[in-house]
Write a protein that holds these residues in place. Structure first.
Motif, PDB file in Angstrom:
ATOM      1  N   GLU A   1       0.828  -1.214   0.000  1.00  0.00           N
ATOM      2  CA  GLU A   1       0.000   0.000   0.000  1.00  0.00           C
ATOM      3  C   GLU A   1       0.860   1.261   0.000  1.00  0.00           C
ATOM      4  OE1 GLU A   1      -3.201   0.027  -0.758  1.00  0.00           O
ATOM      5  OE2 GLU A   1      -2.907  -2.145  -0.903  1.00  0.00           O
ATOM      6  N   LYS A   2       1.954   1.250   0.748  1.00  0.00           N
ATOM      7  CA  LYS A   2       2.866   2.394   0.761  1.00  0.00           C
ATOM      8  C   LYS A   2       3.503   2.575  -0.620  1.00  0.00           C
ATOM      9  CE  LYS A   2       6.853   4.303   3.161  1.00  0.00           C
ATOM     10  NZ  LYS A   2       7.891   4.085   4.164  1.00  0.00           N
ATOM     11  N   PHE A   3       3.923   1.461  -1.234  1.00  0.00           N
ATOM     12  CA  PHE A   3       4.496   1.518  -2.573  1.00  0.00           C
ATOM     13  C   PHE A   3       3.486   2.089  -3.571  1.00  0.00           C
ATOM     14  CE2 PHE A   3       4.910  -0.320  -6.783  1.00  0.00           C
ATOM     15  CZ  PHE A   3       6.202   0.035  -7.122  1.00  0.00           C
ATOM     16  N   LEU A   4       2.248   1.587  -3.524  1.00  0.00           N
ATOM     17  CA  LEU A   4       1.219   2.069  -4.449  1.00  0.00           C
ATOM     18  C   LEU A   4       0.933   3.557  -4.245  1.00  0.00           C
ATOM     19  CD1 LEU A   4      -1.211  -0.984  -4.527  1.00  0.00           C
ATOM     20  CD2 LEU A   4       0.174  -0.102  -6.435  1.00  0.00           C
ATOM     21  N   GLY A   5       1.018   4.023  -3.023  1.00  0.00           N
ATOM     22  CA  GLY A   5       0.851   5.457  -2.768  1.00  0.00           C
ATOM     23  C   GLY A   5       1.903   6.275  -3.498  1.00  0.00           C
ATOM     24  N   GLU A   6       3.154   5.828  -3.422  1.00  0.00           N
ATOM     25  CA  GLU A   6       4.234   6.506  -4.144  1.00  0.00           C
ATOM     26  C   GLU A   6       4.043   6.390  -5.655  1.00  0.00           C
ATOM     27  OE1 GLU A   6       6.519   8.515  -3.109  1.00  0.00           O
ATOM     28  OE2 GLU A   6       6.180   8.213  -0.967  1.00  0.00           O
ATOM     29  N   PHE A   7       3.615   5.216  -6.108  1.00  0.00           N
ATOM     30  CA  PHE A   7       3.418   5.010  -7.539  1.00  0.00           C
ATOM     31  C   PHE A   7       2.335   5.936  -8.080  1.00  0.00           C
ATOM     32  CE2 PHE A   7       2.078   3.140 -11.458  1.00  0.00           C
ATOM     33  CZ  PHE A   7       3.247   2.654 -12.009  1.00  0.00           C
ATOM     34  N   HIS A   8       1.243   6.055  -7.355  1.00  0.00           N
ATOM     35  CA  HIS A   8       0.134   6.894  -7.817  1.00  0.00           C
ATOM     36  C   HIS A   8       0.529   8.369  -7.916  1.00  0.00           C
ATOM     37  CE1 HIS A   8      -3.269   4.170  -8.377  1.00  0.00           C
ATOM     38  NE2 HIS A   8      -2.673   3.424  -7.461  1.00  0.00           N
ATOM     39  N   ARG A   9       1.569   8.771  -7.189  1.00  0.00           N
ATOM     40  CA  ARG A   9       2.049  10.160  -7.278  1.00  0.00           C
ATOM     41  C   ARG A   9       2.636  10.482  -8.650  1.00  0.00           C
ATOM     42  NH1 ARG A   9       5.987  11.298  -2.339  1.00  0.00           N
ATOM     43  NH2 ARG A   9       6.283  13.188  -3.575  1.00  0.00           N
ATOM     44  N   ILE A  10       3.123   9.473  -9.373  1.00  0.00           N
ATOM     45  CA  ILE A  10       3.782   9.740 -10.659  1.00  0.00           C
ATOM     46  C   ILE A  10       2.929   9.405 -11.879  1.00  0.00           C
ATOM     47  CG2 ILE A  10       6.109   9.473  -9.713  1.00  0.00           C
ATOM     48  CD1 ILE A  10       6.120   6.684 -11.197  1.00  0.00           C
ATOM     49  N   ILE A  11       1.788   8.761 -11.693  1.00  0.00           N
ATOM     50  CA  ILE A  11       1.015   8.286 -12.843  1.00  0.00           C
ATOM     51  C   ILE A  11       0.661   9.414 -13.813  1.00  0.00           C
ATOM     52  CG2 ILE A  11      -1.194   7.303 -13.586  1.00  0.00           C
ATOM     53  CD1 ILE A  11      -1.039   5.414 -11.203  1.00  0.00           C
ATOM     54  N   SER A  12       0.102  10.494 -13.328  1.00  0.00           N
ATOM     55  CA  SER A  12      -0.319  11.558 -14.253  1.00  0.00           C
ATOM     56  C   SER A  12       0.882  12.210 -14.932  1.00  0.00           C
ATOM     57  CB  SER A  12      -1.178  12.599 -13.537  1.00  0.00           C
ATOM     58  OG  SER A  12      -0.435  13.258 -12.538  1.00  0.00           O
ATOM     59  N   ILE A  13       1.999  12.316 -14.227  1.00  0.00           N
ATOM     60  CA  ILE A  13       3.215  12.894 -14.819  1.00  0.00           C
ATOM     61  C   ILE A  13       3.699  12.001 -15.956  1.00  0.00           C
ATOM     62  CG2 ILE A  13       5.609  13.541 -14.379  1.00  0.00           C
ATOM     63  CD1 ILE A  13       4.693  14.001 -11.411  1.00  0.00           C
ATOM     64  N   VAL A  14       3.725  10.687 -15.714  1.00  0.00           N
ATOM     65  CA  VAL A  14       4.184   9.751 -16.745  1.00  0.00           C
ATOM     66  C   VAL A  14       3.231   9.744 -17.929  1.00  0.00           C
ATOM     67  CG1 VAL A  14       4.652   7.316 -17.260  1.00  0.00           C
ATOM     68  CG2 VAL A  14       5.459   8.317 -15.107  1.00  0.00           C
ATOM     69  N   ARG A  15       1.945   9.747 -17.660  1.00  0.00           N
ATOM     70  CA  ARG A  15       0.975   9.726 -18.758  1.00  0.00           C
ATOM     71  C   ARG A  15       1.067  10.963 -19.649  1.00  0.00           C
ATOM     72  NH1 ARG A  15      -4.253   7.212 -15.559  1.00  0.00           N
ATOM     73  NH2 ARG A  15      -3.483   5.047 -15.532  1.00  0.00           N
ATOM     74  N   ASP A  16       1.628  12.043 -19.117  1.00  0.00           N
ATOM     75  CA  ASP A  16       1.830  13.262 -19.911  1.00  0.00           C
ATOM     76  C   ASP A  16       3.123  13.244 -20.723  1.00  0.00           C
ATOM     77  OD1 ASP A  16      -0.562  14.422 -19.145  1.00  0.00           O
ATOM     78  OD2 ASP A  16       0.335  15.598 -17.520  1.00  0.00           O
TER      79      ASP A  16
END
Length: 101
Positions: free
Chosen positions: A16-31
């Motif tokens: 869950e902690k890892f997924l929290g960090e991962f979700h922080r970058i999703i929109s940046i990567v998708r751009d």
């Protein structure tokens, strides 16, 4: 277009902690230029699943326009920062890069 499957094995109890960090970058990567799809998935035990659901694995499913776009993504400053934040949570990473067949 290429497909990427990144299988990330995590230390026990940190998903869950890892997924929290991962979700922080999703929109940046998708751009990023060349990103078509980018997101995490976790095992789901169903009647059609083969094997046990793994509580310490996250699979990242990606689509990129080209290998150079993927390579640029891996060199991006936000990815270096992300890798630094999650490095102690990760036991192993396996990356498959696939071409359309």
């Amino acid at each position: 277009m290429i497909h990427v499957l990144a299988t990330i094995e995590l230390a026990d109890g940190v998903r869950e902690k890892f997924l929290g960090e991962f979700h922080r970058i999703i929109s940046i990567v998708r751009d990023e230029d060349g990103c078509i799809e980018y997101g995490p998935a976790i095992d789901l035990k169903t009647s059609v699943s083969t094997g046990e659901a793994r509580d310490n694995v996250v699979t990242v499913i990606e689509k990129w326009s080209s290998v150079p776009a993927l390579e640029a993504h891996l060199k991006a400053p936000h990815m270096a920062s992300y890798r630094d934040r999650v490095k102690d949570m990760i036991r192993d990473v396996k990356i498959q890069v696939l071409a359309q067949a």
